[in-house]
Design a protein around this motif. Sequence first.
Motif, PDB file in Angstrom:
ATOM      1  N   GLU A  95       0.825  -1.220   0.000  1.00  0.00           N
ATOM      2  CA  GLU A  95       0.000   0.000   0.000  1.00  0.00           C
ATOM      3  C   GLU A  95       0.851   1.259   0.000  1.00  0.00           C
ATOM      4  OE1 GLU A  95      -2.787  -0.208   3.236  1.00  0.00           O
ATOM      5  OE2 GLU A  95      -3.682  -2.019   2.391  1.00  0.00           O
ATOM      6  N   THR A  96       2.000   1.227   0.733  1.00  0.00           N
ATOM      7  CA  THR A  96       2.808   2.446   0.829  1.00  0.00           C
ATOM      8  C   THR A  96       3.660   2.663  -0.427  1.00  0.00           C
ATOM      9  OG1 THR A  96       4.360   1.135   2.135  1.00  0.00           O
ATOM     10  CG2 THR A  96       2.945   2.663   3.349  1.00  0.00           C
ATOM     11  N   THR A  97       4.055   1.541  -1.106  1.00  0.00           N
ATOM     12  CA  THR A  97       4.858   1.719  -2.324  1.00  0.00           C
ATOM     13  C   THR A  97       3.974   1.904  -3.556  1.00  0.00           C
ATOM     14  OG1 THR A  97       5.091  -0.677  -2.413  1.00  0.00           O
ATOM     15  CG2 THR A  97       6.967   0.549  -1.537  1.00  0.00           C
ATOM     16  N   HIS A  98       2.776   1.275  -3.551  1.00  0.00           N
ATOM     17  CA  HIS A  98       1.810   1.460  -4.656  1.00  0.00           C
ATOM     18  C   HIS A  98       0.485   1.935  -4.064  1.00  0.00           C
ATOM     19  CE1 HIS A  98       4.558  -0.703  -7.263  1.00  0.00           C
ATOM     20  NE2 HIS A  98       4.614  -1.664  -6.362  1.00  0.00           N
ATOM     21  N   PRO A  99       0.413   3.204  -3.608  1.00  0.00           N
ATOM     22  CA  PRO A  99      -0.852   3.652  -2.995  1.00  0.00           C
ATOM     23  C   PRO A  99      -1.983   3.653  -4.017  1.00  0.00           C
ATOM     24  CG  PRO A  99       0.639   5.503  -3.347  1.00  0.00           C
ATOM     25  CD  PRO A  99       1.396   4.269  -3.729  1.00  0.00           C
ATOM     26  N   PRO A 100      -3.214   3.294  -3.594  1.00  0.00           N
ATOM     27  CA  PRO A 100      -4.328   3.296  -4.549  1.00  0.00           C
ATOM     28  C   PRO A 100      -4.595   4.719  -5.048  1.00  0.00           C
ATOM     29  CG  PRO A 100      -5.090   2.957  -2.275  1.00  0.00           C
ATOM     30  CD  PRO A 100      -3.588   2.949  -2.238  1.00  0.00           C
ATOM     31  N   THR A 101      -4.935   4.832  -6.350  1.00  0.00           N
ATOM     32  CA  THR A 101      -5.218   6.150  -6.935  1.00  0.00           C
ATOM     33  C   THR A 101      -6.425   6.741  -6.212  1.00  0.00           C
ATOM     34  OG1 THR A 101      -4.666   5.018  -8.983  1.00  0.00           O
ATOM     35  CG2 THR A 101      -5.412   7.311  -9.187  1.00  0.00           C
TER      36      THR A 101
END
Lengths: 120, 120
Positions: free
Chosen positions: B106-112
């Motif tokens: 979640e922190t490296t690929h946060p949801p748009t």
Amino acid sequence: MLNHVINLDRIFHALADPTRRAMIERLGRAPASVSELANPMSVSLAAIVQHVQILEASGLVRTEKVGRVRTCRLDAGTLMQAERWLEARRGEWNARLDRLGEYLEETTHPPTPTPKKGQK
Amino acid sequence: MLNHVINLDRIFHALADPTRRAMIERLGRAPASVSELANPMSVSLAAIVQHVQILEASGLVRTEKVGRVRTCRLDAGTLMQAERWLEARRGEWNARLDRLGEYLEETTHPPTPTPKKGQK
């Protein structure tokens, strides 16, 4: 092989104490400092330090000191060593029960003998 | 609950000795008399008798005396108690790693972020 034996001695010895098991249960949830491990326990900090040393010698717990804080974390691989030894014993035991079951099945329900050629 | 704690103490203590583990390995294959357990070991019969007593007190081994022969057999249920405790710790540890993995994801690929109503 000898190292493996000594390690299982140390692992099971470390697990044979209720305070050390409680510390492992705590560390299973998340790493903790020695003080955090000591807080919920009804034993002295000095006793907890000794328990940490026994857990560390067994390989069940790894510690790292940063500044004045020593953080402890579980080594799941070492936990697995003990688990695998127990699983292997259970595997052998179950295999034995299976063989016993087959033997009983054969002696109580023997297969119908096929008539030999030329028999009437 | 207290009995359970005492029992785990005794089980892990019994498992912490290489001779007793060798005896359990032997009994995992089939029941055996005390003499049969002693034969392949490089320790005295008296020492084996003491080990049998510790194994019996832990519940890992049950014994039965018929005439002059005491037969020992493994209690797989007691073995399972130790295994379940270890499995539970590993389960907690894996659950923690899963949560950590999700957090990192979640922190490296946060949801748009979805645009709020009224936003241009």
